[in-house]
Design a protein around this motif. Sequence first.
Motif, PDB file in Angstrom:
ATOM      1  N   LEU A 201      36.362  37.749  31.249  1.00 44.67           N
ATOM      2  CA  LEU A 201      35.593  37.828  32.485  1.00 44.67           C
ATOM      3  C   LEU A 201      36.488  37.927  33.711  1.00 44.67           C
ATOM      4  O   LEU A 201      36.178  38.653  34.658  1.00 44.67           O
ATOM      5  CB  LEU A 201      34.693  36.591  32.596  1.00 44.67           C
ATOM      6  N   SER A 202      37.623  37.218  33.696  1.00 49.29           N
ATOM      7  CA  SER A 202      38.531  37.230  34.849  1.00 49.29           C
ATOM      8  C   SER A 202      39.942  36.894  34.410  1.00 49.29           C
ATOM      9  O   SER A 202      40.178  35.851  33.783  1.00 49.29           O
ATOM     10  CB  SER A 202      38.068  36.212  35.903  1.00 49.29           C
ATOM     11  N   ASP A 203      40.899  37.755  34.753  1.00 47.73           N
ATOM     12  CA  ASP A 203      42.294  37.484  34.429  1.00 47.73           C
ATOM     13  C   ASP A 203      42.893  36.406  35.322  1.00 47.73           C
ATOM     14  O   ASP A 203      43.923  35.814  34.982  1.00 47.73           O
ATOM     15  CB  ASP A 203      43.127  38.772  34.582  1.00 47.73           C
ATOM     16  N   ASP A 204      42.283  36.166  36.491  1.00 43.03           N
ATOM     17  CA  ASP A 204      42.852  35.234  37.455  1.00 43.03           C
ATOM     18  C   ASP A 204      42.223  33.842  37.427  1.00 43.03           C
ATOM     19  O   ASP A 204      42.894  32.850  37.704  1.00 43.03           O
ATOM     20  CB  ASP A 204      42.706  35.799  38.876  1.00 43.03           C
ATOM     21  N   ARG A 205      40.907  33.742  37.124  1.00 46.07           N
ATOM     22  CA  ARG A 205      40.219  32.454  37.248  1.00 46.07           C
ATOM     23  C   ARG A 205      39.668  31.952  35.911  1.00 46.07           C
ATOM     24  O   ARG A 205      38.770  31.123  35.881  1.00 46.07           O
ATOM     25  CB  ARG A 205      39.065  32.586  38.251  1.00 46.07           C
ATOM     26  N   PRO A 300      32.017  34.414  48.632  1.00 47.64           N
ATOM     27  CA  PRO A 300      30.861  34.127  47.773  1.00 47.64           C
ATOM     28  C   PRO A 300      31.043  34.578  46.324  1.00 47.64           C
ATOM     29  O   PRO A 300      30.596  33.915  45.387  1.00 47.64           O
ATOM     30  CB  PRO A 300      29.716  34.864  48.462  1.00 47.64           C
ATOM     31  N   GLY A 301      31.705  35.718  46.128  1.00 47.42           N
ATOM     32  CA  GLY A 301      31.909  36.197  44.765  1.00 47.42           C
ATOM     33  C   GLY A 301      32.754  35.254  43.933  1.00 47.42           C
ATOM     34  O   GLY A 301      32.549  35.124  42.717  1.00 47.42           O
ATOM     35  N   LEU A 302      33.701  34.556  44.567  1.00 47.78           N
ATOM     36  CA  LEU A 302      34.535  33.609  43.844  1.00 47.78           C
ATOM     37  C   LEU A 302      33.707  32.420  43.355  1.00 47.78           C
ATOM     38  O   LEU A 302      33.903  31.928  42.248  1.00 47.78           O
ATOM     39  CB  LEU A 302      35.670  33.125  44.745  1.00 47.78           C
ATOM     40  N   LEU A 303      32.763  31.983  44.178  1.00 43.72           N
ATOM     41  CA  LEU A 303      31.902  30.875  43.769  1.00 43.72           C
ATOM     42  C   LEU A 303      30.985  31.289  42.615  1.00 43.72           C
ATOM     43  O   LEU A 303      30.718  30.490  41.715  1.00 43.72           O
ATOM     44  CB  LEU A 303      31.076  30.387  44.961  1.00 43.72           C
TER      45      LEU A 303
END
Length: 498
Positions: A201-205, A300-303
């Motif tokens: 889903l996410s390489d960073d988070r 908002p996208g990060l949340l």
Amino acid sequence: MFVAPDPGLMRLRNSSRAVIGVGLAVAVAELCGLSLTASITGGLAALLALFTVLDSTVRAQRLTTALLPAAGFPVLALATALHGLPLVRDVAFLAVVFAGVYARRWGPRGHALGIFGFMMFFVTQFLHARPGQLPELYAAVGLALLSAGAARFVLWPIERRTPPPAAPPGLPGTGLARPTTRQAFQATAACGFALTIGQALSDDRWYWAVGTAWWIFVNTTSRGETLVRGFRRVLGTVVGIAAGLLIAVPLHGAPAPTAVLVAVCVFGIFYTAAPSYSWMMFFVTVMAGLLYGLLGVLHPGLLLLRFQETAIGALGAALAVVIVLPVTTHAANDAWIQRALHCVRACTAATLDRLAGDPEADPAPHAAELELLLGRVRMALAPLVHPLSPLRARKARARQVLGLLDDCAREVRGLVAVAADPQASHDARLAAACWRVQSAVEALTAPHGAPELTAPAAPRPAAAAESALAHLHGLEHALVALATPLRTDPRAPLIPAA
């Protein structure tokens, strides 16, 4: 959260001290000219030191706090060194997960060191720390632990006057049936699932999914407990994300208001941890949003991504406890309830000795231990009393058990207050009442086939001078009533106690 008992205002004082300790750690890091990344690492290290070190004596707490670098520094070095090697980093992270959970077999100290080691690996992913930052990260963590220790043992030594109650040890077992061994495999499987899906889903988070799976296994023993804890974590995260959209995003990382709100969140984490896991996760989520704002990456996208990763971690934990060495909720329930009842008996015996003139007898530590054990009972029974539980008979039975155990705790607190009164004196009726309470506990904890319990016929004393008898009589009534829900088939319709 708002009506849960707080004997001696311990939660309030501990939460206030946590704000001081974490604030001091961040202030010292800033005064030393460390970077924002190092300051945040130091603040989180201080929070962990104050939150996870739960040894039963002040001396043991000092030693555990001093040992935290031994668990944290090697993990920090490993995590930063493997930052550019994703596959090796992932294997190392899962090894840290297994070792951190397995360490819980060594009691509160192993529990604290395991959590601290895991969170040091997690923090390096959260802050994207590089090997070149390792010296200042070491400095920040060292200063933070000194600050936390100063707040805990020098500035506000709460435990010197009120000894901390011993955390209830885990349930017994051997081999793979031992809770720490079983949970080490479960947590590693859950974190492996969360890591794999989270990175897709996410390489960073992706680390939020792993962190969710890890924390769901803290202080749980059965399949049902873990499932309910996962639900509560997701619920608290969702509400926290909504609050983050209204609070953290508009701030744009403004230092002063962010610092104030982070302090509020630290207080909320400590104050709500015991009575409400969902509210604790609400404050954790809001604090994470505020820290992202300080780092300049909040949007908002990060949340939304945080919610998705949390859901993945909760799903991984749910699959692990159902598939990997599962333990039923019923087995854990019986074990924790019996331990709470034995604690009631110990407190009653200590009260009798104190009223008989023994100055060394003190029921207060037993009463404090009972509060902790009732917390574990509530956690064990949470799957049965959850609004979504379809098992109506078991839900009614579990609610009755919780209500009667709360009655026992209330009467025990009253006994402690009476025993602390220097004017209280020995009365022959007290000995008889204490023996009846102890007999009732023995009957409830004995194998099936023990003599049936009967309600006491003596009227409840009303005179203020006989308050000890009044509390003992109430305690006996609650124990007799517990025989109905504890001795009948869990699937049978509940017959109200007389």
